[in-house]
Enzyme design. Structure first.
Site, PDB file in Angstrom:
ATOM      1  N   GLU A 188      -3.251   5.007  12.856  1.00 18.65           N
ATOM      2  CA  GLU A 188      -3.839   5.721  11.722  1.00 18.65           C
ATOM      3  C   GLU A 188      -5.030   6.564  12.182  1.00 18.65           C
ATOM      4  O   GLU A 188      -5.985   6.765  11.433  1.00 18.65           O
ATOM      5  CB  GLU A 188      -4.224   4.732  10.618  1.00 18.65           C
ATOM      6  CG  GLU A 188      -3.007   4.043  10.028  1.00 18.65           C
ATOM      7  CD  GLU A 188      -3.275   3.231   8.782  1.00 18.65           C
ATOM      8  OE1 GLU A 188      -4.462   3.025   8.447  1.00 18.65           O
ATOM      9  OE2 GLU A 188      -2.308   2.789   8.149  1.00 18.65           O
ATOM     10  N   GLY A 247      -1.701   9.365  -9.024  1.00 23.74           N
ATOM     11  CA  GLY A 247      -2.515   8.163  -9.044  1.00 23.74           C
ATOM     12  C   GLY A 247      -2.304   7.325  -7.811  1.00 23.74           C
ATOM     13  O   GLY A 247      -1.571   7.691  -6.900  1.00 23.74           O
ATOM     14  N   ASN A 248      -2.973   6.213  -7.800  1.00 23.57           N
ATOM     15  CA  ASN A 248      -2.992   5.346  -6.628  1.00 23.57           C
ATOM     16  C   ASN A 248      -3.187   3.918  -7.130  1.00 23.57           C
ATOM     17  O   ASN A 248      -3.864   3.709  -8.132  1.00 23.57           O
ATOM     18  CB  ASN A 248      -4.159   5.793  -5.732  1.00 23.57           C
ATOM     19  CG  ASN A 248      -4.387   4.873  -4.553  1.00 23.57           C
ATOM     20  OD1 ASN A 248      -5.432   4.241  -4.437  1.00 23.57           O
ATOM     21  ND2 ASN A 248      -3.432   4.782  -3.667  1.00 23.57           N
ATOM     22  N   HIS A 264       0.822  -1.207   0.000  1.00 25.46           N
ATOM     23  CA  HIS A 264       0.000   0.000   0.000  1.00 25.46           C
ATOM     24  C   HIS A 264       0.860   1.264   0.000  1.00 25.46           C
ATOM     25  O   HIS A 264       0.568   2.231  -0.698  1.00 25.46           O
ATOM     26  CB  HIS A 264      -0.905  -0.038   1.235  1.00 25.46           C
ATOM     27  CG  HIS A 264      -1.791   1.148   1.389  1.00 25.46           C
ATOM     28  ND1 HIS A 264      -2.854   1.393   0.558  1.00 25.46           N
ATOM     29  CD2 HIS A 264      -1.758   2.175   2.270  1.00 25.46           C
ATOM     30  CE1 HIS A 264      -3.448   2.512   0.930  1.00 25.46           C
ATOM     31  NE2 HIS A 264      -2.809   3.008   1.956  1.00 25.46           N
ATOM     32  N   HIS A 272     -10.137   3.180  -0.807  1.00 27.18           N
ATOM     33  CA  HIS A 272     -10.300   2.755   0.584  1.00 27.18           C
ATOM     34  C   HIS A 272     -11.163   1.509   0.568  1.00 27.18           C
ATOM     35  O   HIS A 272     -12.171   1.411   1.268  1.00 27.18           O
ATOM     36  CB  HIS A 272     -10.911   3.882   1.437  1.00 27.18           C
ATOM     37  CG  HIS A 272     -10.205   4.052   2.737  1.00 27.18           C
ATOM     38  ND1 HIS A 272     -10.844   4.280   3.916  1.00 27.18           N
ATOM     39  CD2 HIS A 272      -8.890   4.009   3.037  1.00 27.18           C
ATOM     40  CE1 HIS A 272      -9.953   4.383   4.888  1.00 27.18           C
ATOM     41  NE2 HIS A 272      -8.769   4.220   4.377  1.00 27.18           N
TER      42      HIS A 272
END
Lengths: 223, 778
Positions: free
Chosen positions: B340, B573-574, B67, B118
């Site tokens: 987180e 981007g992802n 990730h 997500h």
């Protein structure tokens, strides 16, 4: 003329309310929740949003903000006050308007273009409308269902204090289709739909909401 | 040292320090449970010259995860940079490698946008997963120095009628709305797509757009020895710690704080009110020029923020971790570094500005704490990747080169292999499928198609999102693109659309990615905006499956080659891998977002018919017999096979140019992209949007089924005022763009008549189109 627009932490529609005031031809004056000071304004708008997150009952914390003490005093003295959405909830919590706003009957947040019928054209905020006119403004809320006991509802109706009613669908289940009400003198108006989002057909469903801000100008100028 | 447990008692909390690590080289560490491979653990030991401490192990393991490190995708993503020409870079103020790309849109304005996934948290806990997805992308945009101005959410779920979809979808939608509405950001677009491959693995992607003055951009970079590091926003708690809790239970600290503490959900919990206040606080800090560098705390929390800030700046940083404000007791350094917890930011501030910084935070009731400072590094340290020192009550628990944490993670060249069943899939075309024939069957097909879950009205979803707040929304769902005014004086604005048809991508990931790009590009142009930049969210199955890696490689190449052909750069981007249930991967889903610029939003082109008294309907582009991968093949036959529609990016570019020119010269009164569901879908949607009927007349000899339902790319339906018809068709012909007259709008009519096929009342169409989602989810 100067119209105050209050910002609480979590207020969202303050920029929109200020824009509506400016578009109508008045000066928008920012008011801060923590200051017990109305900065010499002629009227006050309590805008929409989620003041203090509204994790408790909507508006329940905001009513205790220092600025609200000043608003309540000024309103009792006749200053025009407009509460939109969260602002309406806050005015109810502050005791300036009767009744309460509770969870929509459908349980979801609803954002839609809503038709309203103008029922009152004598209040400080509604003189520019024709009685019975239908206007199109956005409704966007999760807790917008107006409720009050039967006696209060009867009194509001009898005194002509129901300012706006939902026409067609009543998606939040408000009693007697009530969208907005005024105080006894017609100086304080609270409503769930958002007239400040309907001042220009470019960014809203119509410019029908501008009439409320123009009405205020008439009211203050002729006062 | 001591810490305070839930009952307020002081308890001893032994901590794994650097000295202790050096003295105990053979101590077994649970690195495998943290997701590190043997060789990755050995590399950490080599970098440090000793075993890592618990805190270091927590940092490396989370930052070297797929990730955060992009270890499987990095070698492929380089292709985006390789295919970006100088000309494409011209309008970019920042690009890949930053938190988000920044585009110069003119009039002194810069716009930044990005989409992130997500997915996994949203399956586990739909409301909070989706809510914190919105929160995370908004902080990313804020960290660029921009004011977030709009959001949009591309969503994908299992079959609409599956029981689990009824758990996941309402929760996700409520979460997106609950968080975004409370932040005061208009939700202007997005997607809702159903397919059985998403049943155990919904996709929840979140996009945010931000705007700023061009001169304010420099805020994204950090440096300056002696500058202070300030953590501000929410307190740090135990949420979202996930795997790192094994450190506490297995290796070191035992159960010093008693029962129950570790049993918090691994999905983070969002507090949109805190984020709203944080946004306004940050914008005031930017305005007063009190920030040298800033980073949001998202995935990997403080591990990511401290290592990235240090690495991007001068390379040195010292942090006193015990100063971090906590909301749980007895947290270990490893937990604090991995937490987180949402709604936190980390800033680098000049010492002389610290007081002013803290004053602004106090005004907004935002907790802010100086937790460290930027330090000088020697040349030797700089060569190793800088030096990040983190102490805990005076003892050093982290001492590592931050670049090795943030940027020098492992890189894998995963095996790539075209799936064995790909040829079989391609050979299984729609040619043999029974097609509707005759008016009665075509009429039924129209109604069945518009009421099918993927084509039905999305109002049940989008009515839960505030699209009006801030008063600058010019177009929003169900328009082809969302459009926002940026400059209230000049009317300059931006449009954004996201698209991806995973079925096309499954049949041919290279072409499928280009079709996604083409559709988003077309959607932006349909509103009258000029496409300017691209972002993406690449959702795929497991990178350890060579077939999935082939899909990924093909999609990246298709998208990058397509962007070069269209002349618009990918600005960010992802990547989201491991989207699969058991061995079944999701459809390859490279969601493509295109940003467009419009010099004056007042000339935007709406979707609905009837804004002008007399309008002619024109179909731009060519219609071919293309049904493989189509929505019709799915709805009528549950079929997926063959090859996706042909893509011609030169034609897409021409189509966009013609439509934008038409909008600029006031020749268009409505425009609607043709995609899933074809012409029939576009006609119905435009008629309903304008609450105005029309008469559709297909060309003589045309096969009505093909013309109504084909999904050929490069097409748009436009309505042209009758007075402009000749001028517009002349322009199309001069430019070589095929144009076919397909009917007229009839303002007096409350019906859609498809000549020779059927007539539908608008009420009948509305009931069919709008009824589906409420019936499933109310």
């Amino acid at each position: 003329m100067r119209v105050g627009v209050i910002t609480f932490p979590g207020t969202l529609d303050d920029v929109d309310a200020a824009r509506a005031v400016t578009t109508a031809g008045a000066e928008a004056v920012p008011l801060w929740h923590g200051d017990a000071d109305l900065r010499g304004v002629d009227a006050v708008i309590v805008p929409g949003g989620f003041s203090y997150g509204d994790y408790l009952r909507c508006g329940a914390i905001a009513r205790f903000a220092p600025v609200m003490g000043e608003v309540v005093t000024a309103a009792r003295g006749g200053m025009p006050v407009l509460g939109i959405c969260n602002g309406f909830q806050i005015l109810c919590e502050a005791g300036l308007l009767p009744g309460a706003l509770v969870r929509n009957s459908g349980l979801h947040f609803v954002c839609r273009d809503q038709w309203l019928r103008v029922e009152n054209t004598t209040s400080a905020w509604t003189t520019r409308y024709d009685r019975g006119a239908e206007i199109l403004v956005p409704l966007k809320s999760g807790e917008g269902r107006y409720v009050a006991d039967e006696a209060t509802l009867d009194r509001l109706e009898g005194e002509g204090r129901v300012a706006f009613r939902y026409v067609g669908e009543n998606r939040n289940g408000a009693l007697r289709d009530i969208a907005g009400i005024t105080d006894e003198r017609g100086r304080v108006l609270g409503l769930m739909p958002h007239p400040e989002h309907a001042i220009d057909a470019l960014t809203g469903p119509s410019d029908d909401g501008l009439g409320m801000f123009l009405s205020l100008l008439d009211t203050v100028v002729t006062a | 040292m001591t810490s305070t447990d839930l009952t307020g008692q002081q308890t001893a909390a032994p901590v794994d320090t650097v000295d202790h690590a050096a003295a105990t080289p053979g101590l077994p560490q649970p690195y495998r449970e943290l997701g590190l491979k043997d060789d990755e653990y050995q590399r950490i030991r080599a970098i440090l010259g000793r075993r890592p401490t618990d805190a270091e192990l927590a940092m490396y393991s989370v930052m070297w995860s797929e990730h955060c490190s992009y270890k499987s995708s990095k070698v492929h993503l380089r292709y985006f940079g390789e295919t970006t020409t100088e000309e494409m870079r011209a309008g970019m103020l920042a690009g890949i490698g930053e938190n988000a790309g920044v585009v110069d849109i003119g009039d002194g304005w810069a716009v930044t946008f990005k989409v992130e996934s997500h997915n996994h948290p949203s399956y586990v806990e739909p409301y909070q997963g989706a809510a914190t997805g919105v929160g995370g992308i908004v902080r990313d945009i804020l960290a660029m120095g921009a004011r977030p101005v709009a959001v949009a959410d591309p969503l994908r779920f299992g079959p609409a009628d599956a029981p689990d979809t009824r758990r996941v979808l309402p929760g996700v939608v409520a979460g997106v709305g609950g968080y975004g509405n409370c932040l005061g950001l208009p939700n202007i677009g997005g997607e809702v797509v159903f397919d059985e491959t998403y049943a155990g693995n919904p996709l929840v992607n979140a996009l945010c757009i931000g705007s700023m003055r061009v001169e304010d951009l420099h805020l994204a970079h950090a440096s300056g020895v002696g500058n202070k590091v300030i953590l501000f926003g929410a307190r740090t708690g135990l949420d979202g710690i996930g795997g790192v809790s094994v450190l506490a239970s297995d290796s070191f600290s035992g159960d010093e704080t008693g029962s129950g503490r570790k049993k918090l959900p691994s999905v983070q919990v969002g507090d949109p009110f805190t984020e709203k206040v944080l946004i306004e606080c940050c914008l005031e800090l930017f305005r007063d020029r009190l920030v040298v560098g800033i980073q949001d705390l998202g995935g990997a929390g403080l591990s990511c923020a401290t290592s990235e800030l240090a690495s991007a700046g001068d390379g040195g940083m010292r942090v006193e971790l015990d100063r971090v404000p906590l909301r749980a007791s007895g947290m270990t350094p490893a937990e604090i570094l991995s937490s987180e917890s949402q709604e936190r930011m980390c800033a680098v501030v000049r010492p002389e500005d610290v007081d002013a910084f803290l004053r602004v935070c106090a005004k907004w009731d935002v907790t802010a704490t100086v937790i460290g400072e930027v330090t000088e590094v020697s040349e030797e340290e700089a060569a190793r990747g800088g030096r990040l020192e983190i102490t805990w009550h005076g003892e050093t628990v982290v001492d590592c080169p931050p670049r090795t944490v943030a940027h020098e993670g492992p890189v894998y060249q995963r095996p790539v292999e075209r799936p064995a069943d790909q040829d079989e899939l391609i050979a299984d075309t729609t040619e043999a499928l029974a097609r509707p024939s005759g008016p009665e069957e075509l009429r039924e097909t129209v109604l069945r198609m518009i009421s099918s879950p993927n084509l039905a009205s999305r109002a049940w979803v989008t009515d839960q999102y505030d699209r009006y707040v801030r008063g600058n929304t010019v177009l929003a769902q169900p328009a082809d693109s969302g459009m926002i005014r940026i400059d209230e004086t000049t009317g300059r604005g931006v449009a954004v659309a996201t698209d991806c048809n995973g079925r096309y991508c499954r049949l041919d990931p290279y072409t499928g990615a280009q079709l996604a790009l083409a559709e988003a590009y077309r959607n932006v142009a349909a509103g009258g905006a000029t496409p300017a930049a691209v972002t993406n969210c690449l959702n795929f199955g497991s990178p350890e499956d060579p077939g999935v890696m082939w899909q990924f490689e093909q999609a990246v190449r298709g998208l990058a080659d397509g962007c070069r052909e269209l002349g618009i750069p990918v600005t960010g981007g992802n990547v989201s891998f491991y989207n699969q249930t058991g061995s079944t991967a999701i459809l390859p889903t490279p969601v493509v977002g295109v940003l467009g610029v419009i010099d004056d939003v007042r000339r935007r082109v709406p979707t609905g018919f009837g804004t002008e008294p007399g309008e002619t309907l024109l179909l731009l582009g060519e219609t071919r017999d293309e049904f493989d991968g189509s929505e019709w093949a799915r709805v009528a036959h549950g079929h997926l096979g063959g090859v996706p529609p042909r893509v011609d990016l030169g034609r897409e570019r021409l189509l966009a140019e013609v439509v934008i020119a038409g909008s600029r010269d006031g020749m268009l009164s409505a425009a609607h992209d043709l995609s899933e569901g074809g012409l029939a879908q576009a006609v119905v949607e435009s008629a309903l949007a304008g609450q105005t009927g029309c008469r559709v007349v297909l060309p003589e000899g045309a096969d009505p089924f093909v013309w109504l339902f084909s999904e050929s790319a490069g097409r748009m339906l436009v309505a042209v005022p009758r007075s402009e018809e000749l001028r517009f068709t002349d322009m199309c012909q001069a430019r070589g763009l095929p144009v076919t007259k397909v009917g007229v709008v009839d303002p007096e009519s409350d019906a859609v008549e498809i000549q020779g096929v059927a007539t539908f009342g608008l009420d009948e169409l509305r009931t069919a189109w709008e009824g589906t989602l409420p019936a499933l989810f109310d």
